[in-house]
Design an enzyme around this catalytic site. Structure first.
Site, PDB file in Angstrom:
ATOM      1  N   ASP A  52      52.544  72.380  42.494  1.00 18.22           N
ATOM      2  CA  ASP A  52      51.518  71.419  42.242  1.00 18.22           C
ATOM      3  C   ASP A  52      52.037  69.809  42.088  1.00 18.22           C
ATOM      4  OD1 ASP A  52      48.827  70.456  42.074  1.00 18.22           O
ATOM      5  OD2 ASP A  52      48.872  70.633  39.891  1.00 18.22           O
ATOM      6  N   ASN A  70      40.670  74.324  47.176  1.00 21.50           N
ATOM      7  CA  ASN A  70      41.141  73.058  48.113  1.00 21.50           C
ATOM      8  C   ASN A  70      40.208  72.585  49.176  1.00 21.50           C
ATOM      9  OD1 ASN A  70      44.602  74.269  47.192  1.00 21.50           O
ATOM     10  ND2 ASN A  70      43.188  72.595  46.124  1.00 21.50           N
TER      11      ASN A  70
END
Ligand code: IPE
Ligand code: IPE
Ligand code: MG
Length: 238
Positions: A16, A64
């Protein structure tokens, strides 16, 4: 606390912070994703060299898809390019590629390249590199429950046969061990729907370092910290 000498055999990573890495440099988010590919390359190579049993990378979550279409398309393109370009490197490092997630929900060209890479590396005997693609931890459990229900309806299995061990056989990760260590880059202290079943007793290590900056030395730091942890699995210290 001193090191107990334990080394993780399976590391999972939530890669991330690509967007933040780019924003801090005044760049578009997409640049962060591009740079992140370099980290994937270095960390995979390093883990293979260390003879890790498995490295599982969270590359694209089911959630996502909520991102702007342009970003999603670029991520899919980067993934496809990665699969094509890394074939030699995967071969050289004796890595076996696998994937978890709802693979049939990925664009067809990505599915095709993924299938080729998985097939080409299937006889490699070194580290398993598992890509979590269109992956969601809750979906994984739901998919397992559905398949168990199908088995029962077909008369292949009885309700009493549902145990933690048999349940595991219906997960995407049926052939894998649970991760020993989870690394999350970018500083957020959450799981984000990753490997919910498998991480019951995984050691967590979060670093503020964003994924495009994550290098071998950070990996070493995580492994060192892991070696200092005492895993009790609900029991008492030896
Ligand atoms: C991780 O970086 C990459 C993916 C989720 C595919 P992000 O894009 O989430 O970066 P941040 O968290 O916005 O910084
Ligand atoms: C987790 O990162 C997913 C991947 C790294 C692929 P996210 O950026 O999607 O997680 P949240 O939204 O911050 O929880
Ligand atoms: Mg993020």
């Amino acid at each position: 606390m001193s090191e107990n000498g334990h080394v993780p055999s399976h590391i999972a990573i939530i890669m991330d912070g690509n967007g933040r890495w780019a924003r801090r440099r005044g760049l578009v988010r997409i640049r962060g994703h591009r740079e992140g590919v370099e980290s994937v390359r270095e960390i995979t190579r390093e883990c293979a060299k260390r003879h890790l049993q498995q490295l599982t990378l969270y590359a694209f979550s089911q959630e996502n898809w909520k991102r702007p279409k342009r970003e999603v398309n670029l991520l899919m393109k980067l993934l496809k390019d990665f699969l094509i370009r890394e074939r030699d490197e995967i071969e050289e490092n004796n890595v076996r590629l696998t994937a978890i997630g709802r693979i049939d929900g990925l664009p067809e060209d990505v599915q095709r390249e993924l299938a080729i890479s998985i097939d080409e590396s299937k006889n490699n005997t070194g580290m398993v590199l598992c890509l979590a693609l269109n992956y969601g931890g809750r979906s994984e459990i739901v998919d397992a429950a559905k398949n168990i229900a199908r088995s029962i309806t077909a008369g292949k299995m009885g309700i009493e046969e549902i145990t933690e061990e048999t349940f595991k056989k219906f997960l995407y990760t049926s052939e894998m061990t649970d991760p020993d260590l989870l690394i999350r880059t970018g500083g957020d202290m959450r799981i984000s729907n990753f490997l919910l079943w498998e991480m019951s007793y995984t050691e967590l290590w979060v670093t503020p370092v964003c994924w495009p900056d994550f290098r071998k030395r950070h990996l070493e730091e995580a492994i060192k910290e892991f070696s200092r942890r005492e895993r009790r699995f609900g029991g008492l210290q030896e």
